[in-house]
Write an enzyme that holds these catalytic residues in place. Sequence first.
Site, PDB file in Angstrom:
ATOM      1  N   LYS A 111       0.814  -1.220   0.000  1.00  0.00           N
ATOM      2  CA  LYS A 111       0.000   0.000   0.000  1.00  0.00           C
ATOM      3  C   LYS A 111       0.845   1.267   0.000  1.00  0.00           C
ATOM      4  O   LYS A 111       0.334   2.343  -0.291  1.00  0.00           O
ATOM      5  CB  LYS A 111      -0.959  -0.007   1.193  1.00  0.00           C
ATOM      6  CG  LYS A 111      -2.043  -1.051   1.021  1.00  0.00           C
ATOM      7  CD  LYS A 111      -3.229  -0.849   1.923  1.00  0.00           C
ATOM      8  CE  LYS A 111      -4.242  -1.936   1.675  1.00  0.00           C
ATOM      9  NZ  LYS A 111      -5.497  -1.543   1.192  1.00  0.00           N
ATOM     10  N   LYS A 194      -5.427  -9.265  -6.288  1.00  0.00           N
ATOM     11  CA  LYS A 194      -6.612  -9.375  -5.427  1.00  0.00           C
ATOM     12  C   LYS A 194      -7.727  -8.434  -5.881  1.00  0.00           C
ATOM     13  O   LYS A 194      -7.456  -7.293  -6.244  1.00  0.00           O
ATOM     14  CB  LYS A 194      -6.200  -9.020  -3.994  1.00  0.00           C
ATOM     15  CG  LYS A 194      -7.269  -9.255  -2.957  1.00  0.00           C
ATOM     16  CD  LYS A 194      -6.815  -8.835  -1.570  1.00  0.00           C
ATOM     17  CE  LYS A 194      -7.288  -7.454  -1.224  1.00  0.00           C
ATOM     18  NZ  LYS A 194      -7.255  -7.122   0.189  1.00  0.00           N
ATOM     19  N   LYS A 197     -11.511  -3.381  -2.906  1.00  0.00           N
ATOM     20  CA  LYS A 197     -12.561  -2.365  -2.960  1.00  0.00           C
ATOM     21  C   LYS A 197     -12.041  -0.975  -3.269  1.00  0.00           C
ATOM     22  O   LYS A 197     -12.823  -0.078  -3.560  1.00  0.00           O
ATOM     23  CB  LYS A 197     -13.411  -2.379  -1.687  1.00  0.00           C
ATOM     24  CG  LYS A 197     -12.689  -2.350  -0.368  1.00  0.00           C
ATOM     25  CD  LYS A 197     -13.757  -2.390   0.731  1.00  0.00           C
ATOM     26  CE  LYS A 197     -13.331  -3.072   2.011  1.00  0.00           C
ATOM     27  NZ  LYS A 197     -12.238  -2.482   2.702  1.00  0.00           N
TER      28      LYS A 197
END
Length: 328
Positions: A111, A194, A197
């Site tokens: 991230k 993955k 969202k």
Amino acid sequence: MKRLLSGIKPTGELTLGNYVGAIRQFVDMQKDYESFIFVANLHAITVYNDKEELQKRTRDLVAIYLACGLDPEKTTIFLQSENNYHNNLGWVLECNTYIGELNRMTQFKDKSKNKSENAITCGLYTYPTLMAADIIMYDADVVPVGIDQKQHVELTRDIAQRFNKRYGDTFVIPQPIIPETGEKIYDLQNPTKKMSKTEENPKGCIALLENPASAAKKIMGAVTDSDNKVIFDQENKPGISNLMTIYSVLAKKTIKEVEMEFKDSNYGTFKKAVADCVSKFLTDLQQKYNDIINSGTVDKVLDDGIKKAREIAQAKVAEVYQKVGLSR
Ligand code: AQP
């Protein structure tokens, strides 16, 4: 009865990945465990969120939990930010965790990749210690999660073991529970990544509250290979294997049964079956969600849940403070 705990961040639109990897397990397991499922809104602010959006998604998440089948009689559902003991224990655990351990967290690495140091919050870095507090404060025996969260639960175990050794037996050591099928649902356009969202390309991701017809279209347009045989092979056929996983979970069939069912079918026929199945699943879910979100149920469930959560947390934090020397 053994205890189960898990939670989801109210960031972005919840996806089919969140359902398959996490919520489905919460629902299946609630009959066998004393369950605690929370909305991880403190974790949500590790990245910037618009205030109104965050509040809306918080309510949506509770309504989705209920629409998916969480039963407040069996599962205590609560809002993390309404229980200050998470912060209290989080700090103590942060002081019992080493920078080297946090540096090894792959999710932080992913991230923060390609971002300047002025764009990454300290909260994003230390959030695994708050997650450890979320779990061990309730003496959770099991933590159902998708595979991407396994490393954080393993760190939680290390922190709990270290604390127990240093200060005496205090915490239950939790076990991650990863689903056998659906530990990771992949992006429909990039099936080695993955389904997330907060992903920028909406074509790769199916939101639980999106229009079922648009979801069906995304399944029909999912990236696959050119082999045209419906066979599960994660390594060589990631796109078709991903669709098989989704179908297997929603249609409640094993992967072997799915292979048998489509052994004479081409990809077009198979994709149509998956699209119909996903579309039906979303239609049913959204009907329930609409009934719940417009009733007073969300507040009632959270009001009841927080009382029970606080009671348990207060006792645990008092014990920890006393053991660490933070009492008079
Ligand atoms: N694609 C997935 N496949 C299987 N499980 C998944 N989970 C999330 N995506 C998949 C599981 O859902 C639970 C809650 O996850 P989270 O939303 O709190 O955190 P996350 O997994 O880090 O979320 P995203 O989708 O990547 O969004 P952002 O970008 O907001 O962080 C976890 O058990 C997770 O394994």
